[in-house]
Design a protein around this motif. Structure first.
Motif, mmCIF file in Angstrom:
data_model
loop_
_atom_site.group_PDB
_atom_site.id
_atom_site.type_symbol
_atom_site.label_atom_id
_atom_site.label_comp_id
_atom_site.label_asym_id
_atom_site.label_seq_id
_atom_site.Cartn_x
_atom_site.Cartn_y
_atom_site.Cartn_z
ATOM 1 N N LEU A 95 7.515 1.305 16.576
ATOM 2 C CA LEU A 95 8.949 1.004 16.595
ATOM 3 C C LEU A 95 9.192 -0.461 16.980
ATOM 4 O O LEU A 95 10.071 -1.131 16.425
ATOM 5 C CB LEU A 95 9.663 1.963 17.563
ATOM 6 C CG LEU A 95 11.165 1.764 17.701
ATOM 7 C CD1 LEU A 95 11.884 1.837 16.359
ATOM 8 C CD2 LEU A 95 11.760 2.800 18.653
ATOM 9 N N ALA A 96 8.398 -0.973 17.926
ATOM 10 C CA ALA A 96 8.596 -2.355 18.378
ATOM 11 C C ALA A 96 8.421 -3.354 17.214
ATOM 12 O O ALA A 96 9.172 -4.329 17.105
ATOM 13 C CB ALA A 96 7.600 -2.678 19.495
ATOM 14 N N GLU A 99 11.502 -3.172 15.056
ATOM 15 C CA GLU A 99 12.615 -3.858 15.739
ATOM 16 C C GLU A 99 12.499 -5.369 15.595
ATOM 17 O O GLU A 99 13.502 -6.070 15.453
ATOM 18 C CB GLU A 99 12.617 -3.489 17.227
ATOM 19 C CG GLU A 99 13.252 -2.139 17.465
ATOM 20 C CD GLU A 99 13.530 -1.894 18.942
ATOM 21 O OE1 GLU A 99 12.541 -1.749 19.683
ATOM 22 O OE2 GLU A 99 14.716 -1.869 19.321
ATOM 23 N N ASP A 103 15.931 -7.899 13.409
ATOM 24 C CA ASP A 103 16.433 -8.532 14.629
ATOM 25 C C ASP A 103 17.670 -9.391 14.372
ATOM 26 O O ASP A 103 18.148 -10.094 15.258
ATOM 27 C CB ASP A 103 15.320 -9.383 15.281
ATOM 28 C CG ASP A 103 14.978 -10.600 14.444
ATOM 29 O OD1 ASP A 103 15.452 -10.688 13.286
ATOM 30 O OD2 ASP A 103 14.255 -11.479 14.949
ATOM 31 N N PRO A 111 20.195 -6.148 13.427
ATOM 32 C CA PRO A 111 19.428 -5.392 14.441
ATOM 33 C C PRO A 111 19.679 -3.882 14.337
ATOM 34 O O PRO A 111 20.743 -3.454 13.893
ATOM 35 C CB PRO A 111 19.980 -5.919 15.769
ATOM 36 C CG PRO A 111 20.660 -7.195 15.450
ATOM 37 C CD PRO A 111 21.130 -7.111 14.028
ATOM 38 N N LEU A 112 18.691 -3.102 14.749
ATOM 39 C CA LEU A 112 18.836 -1.639 14.764
ATOM 40 C C LEU A 112 19.867 -1.259 15.819
ATOM 41 O O LEU A 112 19.912 -1.865 16.902
ATOM 42 C CB LEU A 112 17.493 -0.987 15.142
ATOM 43 C CG LEU A 112 16.306 -1.229 14.209
ATOM 44 C CD1 LEU A 112 15.037 -0.589 14.798
ATOM 45 C CD2 LEU A 112 16.585 -0.667 12.815
ATOM 46 N N ASP A 113 20.682 -0.252 15.520
ATOM 47 C CA ASP A 113 21.578 0.234 16.580
ATOM 48 C C ASP A 113 20.896 1.417 17.291
ATOM 49 O O ASP A 113 19.789 1.832 16.916
ATOM 50 C CB ASP A 113 22.964 0.589 16.017
ATOM 51 C CG ASP A 113 22.927 1.751 15.031
ATOM 52 O OD1 ASP A 113 21.969 2.548 15.107
ATOM 53 O OD2 ASP A 113 23.845 1.858 14.194
ATOM 54 N N ASP A 114 21.565 1.954 18.298
ATOM 55 C CA ASP A 114 20.918 2.982 19.132
ATOM 56 C C ASP A 114 20.544 4.226 18.331
ATOM 57 O O ASP A 114 19.462 4.793 18.501
ATOM 58 C CB ASP A 114 21.853 3.392 20.282
ATOM 59 C CG ASP A 114 21.916 2.295 21.337
ATOM 60 O OD1 ASP A 114 21.043 1.396 21.295
ATOM 61 O OD2 ASP A 114 22.850 2.310 22.159
ATOM 62 N N GLU A 116 19.914 4.490 15.150
ATOM 63 C CA GLU A 116 18.769 4.214 14.266
ATOM 64 C C GLU A 116 17.473 4.228 15.087
ATOM 65 O O GLU A 116 16.459 4.792 14.680
ATOM 66 C CB GLU A 116 18.931 2.841 13.603
ATOM 67 C CG GLU A 116 20.013 2.796 12.531
ATOM 68 C CD GLU A 116 20.182 1.403 11.930
ATOM 69 O OE1 GLU A 116 20.220 1.297 10.701
ATOM 70 O OE2 GLU A 116 20.289 0.409 12.698
ATOM 71 N N ARG A 117 17.546 3.579 16.242
ATOM 72 C CA ARG A 117 16.347 3.509 17.099
ATOM 73 C C ARG A 117 15.894 4.922 17.505
ATOM 74 O O ARG A 117 14.711 5.244 17.464
ATOM 75 C CB ARG A 117 16.687 2.671 18.340
ATOM 76 C CG ARG A 117 15.499 1.893 18.845
ATOM 77 C CD ARG A 117 15.842 0.948 19.975
ATOM 78 N NE ARG A 117 16.591 -0.220 19.526
ATOM 79 C CZ ARG A 117 17.842 -0.513 19.889
ATOM 80 N NH1 ARG A 117 18.522 0.284 20.686
ATOM 81 N NH2 ARG A 117 18.428 -1.596 19.457
ATOM 82 N N ARG A 121 12.281 6.444 16.474
ATOM 83 C CA ARG A 121 11.314 6.799 17.537
ATOM 84 C C ARG A 121 10.677 8.155 17.244
ATOM 85 O O ARG A 121 9.499 8.367 17.473
ATOM 86 C CB ARG A 121 12.021 6.805 18.901
ATOM 87 C CG ARG A 121 11.046 6.962 20.053
ATOM 88 C CD ARG A 121 11.651 6.660 21.424
ATOM 89 N NE ARG A 121 12.062 5.280 21.575
ATOM 90 C CZ ARG A 121 13.305 4.878 21.876
ATOM 91 N NH1 ARG A 121 14.269 5.768 22.024
ATOM 92 N NH2 ARG A 121 13.585 3.604 22.021
#
Ligand SMILES: C[S@@+](CC[C@H](N)C(=O)[O-])C[C@H]1O[C@@H](n2cnc3c(N)ncnc32)[C@H](O)[C@@H]1O
Length: 471
Positions: A95-96, A99, A103, A111-114, A116-117, A121
């Motif tokens: 995932l990092a 991200e 960015d 950037p990915l929003d919550d 999406e994250r 994950r």
């Protein structure tokens, strides 16, 4: 381009493809890159390869978005979610890493929003396939098409459809009007293009490595044309001979017209017909390059209606390369897997039947009719032919193996058995083509043994042109 910029271009191109679903993806991609000449060759290849790969596995990637409740599943921003999922479950990124690409930097995706994250994950450490995926998801086809494919292939349908995921090789047909196979192979080798003879098509050469041939001299001088082996075989079954009258009823841009003309040594006549004049026009330059001078182009429009009527019974061979779902070309056009709608199939089947009926009128008694599609669906193929033979008792099917023997001048290989030609990427390494070879019974036979021929009929049985149709 940075990895993030390549990802952004991948999303952008997929967005274009999705929003122009009525246009073939390769045309959309060409337009995209033409408008962005600053994208260099290496970046272009990388973006294209990823886009084509993603289109092939779209169904499984979509399944992952749904399973993880990814917000893209519910929005128009599907390609953004699909590309991120691809990085996770196909490329196996952490995932990092993803991200870092998403960015919001210059030329990189926002950037990915919550949400999406959270979804991504859940994909970490997983691969594309998952035991809970139903067969149609695992095979990357739409749910409604699956029963048609099962009907086509029976038990083997999974392996057959999986084979459609491999990108096709580059196939060439040597133009016998200009060169022998050995001469063309040598000319290509001088350009650094290594080829090998094909398994089935006698004039075919297959590239050992994917390269562009169209800028080279062998292509520009008309020694070779790009044509899938399956398409070459269908054209071969027409068994064109010098001096014949041949109608290519759905000629399009002339792929098969060219192959037919090459077998005639510029003697006799090929009439290339199509409802779309613009497509026929595209064949003109190819025919010139090939040195084929015996091809006439006729748009099937109002102007030619009377002419067409007069051609009844005038042709030794008629090829109907019918408009179809293109399901046999999915390895080449993976977007077709997702754009095909049930109503397309429902419209195509009666259209194919009407085209067959109209084209059949052109065949002279004793002459041949070849019906072909680049579809693997029985509704467009076997069932279409069975219905045609019901409607037209004056035609009979000839086993494709018999025609093969005459047309290719060789024994048909065992895997080409059956009444019809049914080619598949898995078994034959070609696109999924279907062809049926039919013959219009000689007049006396078609009318039954009891009716003796009068003088008028005898003339017709000789194959002279007639108005109207015996059927
Ligand atoms: C499969 S494509 C032909 C490909 C071409 N034979 C080749 O080998 O390159 C089918 C063609 O049928 C044409 N077509 C559609 N409806 C038709 C009709 N009613 N009569 C004749 N042609 C038709 C389409 O315009 C299209 O070019």
């Amino acid at each position: 381009m940075t990895p993030g910029a390549r990802v952004a271009a991948t999303i952008e191109l997929l967005d274009e493809i999705v929003s122009h679903a009525d246009r073939p993806a390769d045309l959309v991609a060409n337009a995209y890159f033409r408008a962005r000449r600053y994208i260099g060759g290496g970046d272009r290849r990388s973006v294209s390869d990823r886009v084509w790969g993603i289109l092939r596995r779209w169904g499984q990637l979509r399944w992952w978005l749904k399973r993880t409740n990814h917000p893209a599943d519910q929005t128009n921003a599907l390609p953004r979610g699909i590309v991120a999922a691809d990085l996770m479950v196909v490329e196996g990124r952490a995932l990092a890493d993803v991200e870092a690409m998403f960015d919001g930097g210059r030329y990189r995706p926002d950037p990915l929003d919550d949400a999406e994250r959270r979804a991504l994950r859940q994909m970490e450490g997983h691969s594309l396939s998952h035991p809970e995926q139903p067969d149609w998801v695992r095979l990357n086809v739409q749910e409604w098409v699956a029963p048609h494919l099962q009907e086509a292939y029976g038990e083997a349908w999974g392996r057959e459809i999986a084979a459609l995921e491999n990108p096709p090789p580059v196939d060439l047909r040597v133009n016998r009007l200009k060169a022998t196979v050995a001469e063309a192979q040598a000319a290509l080798a001088r350009e650094g293009i290594e080829t090998e003879p094909m398994r089935y098509a006698p004039d075919g050469l297959r590239l050992k490595r994917r390269l562009s041939v169209v800028a080279g001299e062998a292509f520009q001088n008309g020694l070779v044309e790009v044509q899938d082996e399956g398409s070459q075989l269908v054209a071969g079954l027409v068994d064109a001979q010098p001096g014949m009258q041949i109608a290519d009823y759905c000629a399009g841009a002339g792929g098969k017209t060219l192959a037919i003309a090459a077998g005639m040594n510029n003697k006799g006549r090929v009439v290339a017909m199509d409802v779309l004049e613009s497509r026929l026009d595209r064949s003109a330059q190819r025919l010139r390059r090939a040195g084929a001078h015996n091809v006439e182009r006729r748009a099937l429009d109002g102007d030619n209606r009377k002419w067409l009527k007069r051609q009844a019974g005038a042709f030794d061979r008629v090829l109907v390369d019918a408009p179809c779902t293109g399901t046999g070309t999915w390895r080449r056009n993976p977007d077709g897997r997702w754009t095909l709608r049930p109503e397309d199939l429902a419209e195509l089947v009666p259209k194919q039947a009407a085209i067959l009926d109209a084209a059949a009128r052109l065949v002279k008694p004793g002459g041949g009719l070849v019906y072909a599609t680049c579809s693997v669906l029985p509704a467009e193929n076997e069932r279409q032919i069975e219905a045609f033979l019901e409607r037209h008792p004056e035609f009979a099917a000839v086993p494709v193996t018999d025609v093969w023997r005459d047309a290719m001048g060789a024994e048909p290989p065992a895997e080409i058995g059956g009444p019809y030609l049914r080619l598949s990427p898995l078994r034959h390494g070609t696109d999924g083509f279907f062809a049926a070879t039919l013959v219009r019974k000689p007049k006396a036979e078609a009318e039954g043994p009891d009716r003796s021929l009068d003088q008028h009929d005898k003339v017709r049985a000789d194959g002279s042109a007639r108005d109207g149709d015996a059927s």
